[in-house]
Write a protein that holds these residues in place. Sequence first.
Motif, PDB file in Angstrom:
ATOM      1  N   SER A 295     -11.205  -4.695   0.906  1.00  0.00           N
ATOM      2  CA  SER A 295      -9.932  -5.400   1.059  1.00  0.00           C
ATOM      3  C   SER A 295      -8.801  -4.408   1.256  1.00  0.00           C
ATOM      4  O   SER A 295      -8.802  -3.327   0.645  1.00  0.00           O
ATOM      5  CB  SER A 295      -9.644  -6.261  -0.182  1.00  0.00           C
ATOM      6  OG  SER A 295     -10.582  -7.297  -0.320  1.00  0.00           O
ATOM      7  N   SER A 297      -4.829  -3.455   0.718  1.00  0.00           N
ATOM      8  CA  SER A 297      -3.865  -3.741  -0.338  1.00  0.00           C
ATOM      9  C   SER A 297      -2.622  -2.883  -0.156  1.00  0.00           C
ATOM     10  O   SER A 297      -2.676  -1.796   0.432  1.00  0.00           O
ATOM     11  CB  SER A 297      -4.496  -3.465  -1.712  1.00  0.00           C
ATOM     12  OG  SER A 297      -3.544  -3.564  -2.738  1.00  0.00           O
ATOM     13  N   VAL A 299      -1.002  -2.124  -2.954  1.00  0.00           N
ATOM     14  CA  VAL A 299      -0.852  -1.669  -4.347  1.00  0.00           C
ATOM     15  C   VAL A 299      -1.776  -0.481  -4.605  1.00  0.00           C
ATOM     16  O   VAL A 299      -2.998  -0.599  -4.475  1.00  0.00           O
ATOM     17  CB  VAL A 299      -1.173  -2.801  -5.325  1.00  0.00           C
ATOM     18  CG1 VAL A 299      -0.974  -2.325  -6.762  1.00  0.00           C
ATOM     19  CG2 VAL A 299      -0.319  -4.026  -5.031  1.00  0.00           C
ATOM     20  N   ALA A 304      -8.368   2.320  -5.914  1.00  0.00           N
ATOM     21  CA  ALA A 304      -7.932   2.116  -4.526  1.00  0.00           C
ATOM     22  C   ALA A 304      -7.715   3.468  -3.868  1.00  0.00           C
ATOM     23  O   ALA A 304      -7.326   4.432  -4.532  1.00  0.00           O
ATOM     24  CB  ALA A 304      -6.643   1.295  -4.480  1.00  0.00           C
ATOM     25  N   GLU A 335     -11.844  -9.226   7.280  1.00  0.00           N
ATOM     26  CA  GLU A 335     -11.159 -10.223   6.471  1.00  0.00           C
ATOM     27  C   GLU A 335     -11.024 -11.518   7.260  1.00  0.00           C
ATOM     28  O   GLU A 335     -11.081 -11.496   8.494  1.00  0.00           O
ATOM     29  CB  GLU A 335      -9.755  -9.740   6.097  1.00  0.00           C
ATOM     30  CG  GLU A 335      -9.714  -8.510   5.214  1.00  0.00           C
ATOM     31  CD  GLU A 335      -8.290  -8.117   4.862  1.00  0.00           C
ATOM     32  OE1 GLU A 335      -8.052  -7.826   3.694  1.00  0.00           O
ATOM     33  OE2 GLU A 335      -7.420  -8.129   5.769  1.00  0.00           O
ATOM     34  N   ARG A 346       0.080  -2.627   4.018  1.00  0.00           N
ATOM     35  CA  ARG A 346      -1.201  -2.521   3.284  1.00  0.00           C
ATOM     36  C   ARG A 346      -1.866  -1.196   3.643  1.00  0.00           C
ATOM     37  O   ARG A 346      -2.702  -1.126   4.540  1.00  0.00           O
ATOM     38  CB  ARG A 346      -2.088  -3.721   3.615  1.00  0.00           C
ATOM     39  CG  ARG A 346      -1.451  -5.046   3.181  1.00  0.00           C
ATOM     40  CD  ARG A 346      -2.437  -6.183   3.196  1.00  0.00           C
ATOM     41  NE  ARG A 346      -3.010  -6.432   4.511  1.00  0.00           N
ATOM     42  CZ  ARG A 346      -4.159  -7.080   4.703  1.00  0.00           C
ATOM     43  NH1 ARG A 346      -4.862  -7.512   3.681  1.00  0.00           N
ATOM     44  NH2 ARG A 346      -4.592  -7.297   5.928  1.00  0.00           N
ATOM     45  N   TYR A 348      -3.547   0.782   1.402  1.00  0.00           N
ATOM     46  CA  TYR A 348      -4.598   1.144   0.456  1.00  0.00           C
ATOM     47  C   TYR A 348      -5.805   0.240   0.694  1.00  0.00           C
ATOM     48  O   TYR A 348      -5.672  -0.894   1.175  1.00  0.00           O
ATOM     49  CB  TYR A 348      -4.125   0.999  -0.994  1.00  0.00           C
ATOM     50  CG  TYR A 348      -3.089   2.018  -1.392  1.00  0.00           C
ATOM     51  CD1 TYR A 348      -3.461   3.249  -1.935  1.00  0.00           C
ATOM     52  CD2 TYR A 348      -1.737   1.763  -1.198  1.00  0.00           C
ATOM     53  CE1 TYR A 348      -2.501   4.189  -2.278  1.00  0.00           C
ATOM     54  CE2 TYR A 348      -0.766   2.697  -1.524  1.00  0.00           C
ATOM     55  CZ  TYR A 348      -1.160   3.914  -2.073  1.00  0.00           C
ATOM     56  OH  TYR A 348      -0.213   4.854  -2.409  1.00  0.00           O
ATOM     57  N   CYS A 349      -6.973   0.747   0.333  1.00  0.00           N
ATOM     58  CA  CYS A 349      -8.210  -0.023   0.466  1.00  0.00           C
ATOM     59  C   CYS A 349      -8.913  -0.039  -0.886  1.00  0.00           C
ATOM     60  O   CYS A 349      -8.870   0.948  -1.641  1.00  0.00           O
ATOM     61  CB  CYS A 349      -9.114   0.612   1.519  1.00  0.00           C
ATOM     62  SG  CYS A 349     -10.547  -0.391   1.954  1.00  0.00           S
ATOM     63  N   THR A 350      -9.533  -1.145  -1.198  1.00  0.00           N
ATOM     64  CA  THR A 350     -10.245  -1.270  -2.460  1.00  0.00           C
ATOM     65  C   THR A 350     -11.441  -2.187  -2.263  1.00  0.00           C
ATOM     66  O   THR A 350     -11.575  -2.864  -1.227  1.00  0.00           O
ATOM     67  CB  THR A 350      -9.319  -1.833  -3.554  1.00  0.00           C
ATOM     68  OG1 THR A 350      -9.995  -1.799  -4.813  1.00  0.00           O
ATOM     69  CG2 THR A 350      -8.901  -3.266  -3.246  1.00  0.00           C
TER      70      THR A 350
END
Length: 364
Positions: A295, A297, A299, A304, A335, A346, A348-350
């Motif tokens: 996903s 993100s 944040v 992340a 997604e 967005r 960041y990736c997590t």
Amino acid sequence: MQQAVKANAARALDVEDLSVRYGTSTAVDGVTLAIEPGEVVALLGPSGCGKTTLLRVIAGFVRQAAGRVRVDGATIDHLPPNQRNIGIVFQNYALFPHMTVAENVAYGLRARGLKGQEVEARVSRFLETVQLGGFKERLPRQLSGGQQQRVALARALAIEPSILLLDEPFAALDRNLRLDMQIEIKRLQRTLGLTTILVTHDQDEAMSVADRIAVMHKGSVEQFDTPVAIYDRPQTLFVNGFIGTTNLMNGRVASVQNGRTTVALDAGATIELAAPASLGIGAPVLMSVRPEQLSLSAVPGPDAWKIEPGLALPIGAQLVHEARTTDGTFLKIIEPRRAVSNDAARTYCTLAADARPTLFPRST
């Protein structure tokens, strides 16, 4: 006296430590498979992995160097192909161009000594089964590719085989017709209760049609399991890469405790997951994670990692993102396509909440 395999029932098929050699080259290397009555098994792998050779041994067209083939526990290696009661559908259909549809379907029956009304009844029955009852008098050249394949299938089914072998049967069809025929094959197999082996290099085809998949590589079976287990829990790096699309990220084992392994990714995040106990602290690893398990993100956080967003490609109901991590790894992230998305924020990736990454040892 040779005893042919009886018809009219689904059979268990066992391949035991089978090997095939051509000179100094090994085409099939110690393959063992236990196939249940009425089960659909796909032999899946790249060209040259031995899957068609294995199919031809089962059919009786190729002699193995070692190992056995059993049907319901009885060895059939001594039987010629016409006494094994095995139906085969080839990639090129192998229809006789000068014969009508009805004559093509009747060919195998007449070769077995059947005559008259019994032949006519079976031809009619199985042409109706494949929805070609009104095509008896047509020649193969007057049929579409899908119709020719149905004739080949009717011919294979007419002998009432205990085992059905399908050698790349959908390869020559376009995508939509291929899906229709996959559904048709599955429907007929379920209706007739046939033990079926499908040879294919198409992973989507294997995943949709088969009850279990044998993933082959260089003559050996690397994993034999259900489609879901192979996709979610690949046992080798080859299976992991061959089935579906995946991302591979470098890292090292930071800690192992209570059956959980913490991995420090080179991309800058710390991930905790289940992993083999054999991976000790400091071991270099590859974390494999499917695109749909990632996903984007806005944040930051310890789990992340920073990414540089790239292209975003709409594919049907999904959006495929390309991204690059700080250590230079390119990722694909899938997604659901949204009407509005602030992708620029967005960065960041997590892992998604339901993600199940797989760890593999990494050569340094």
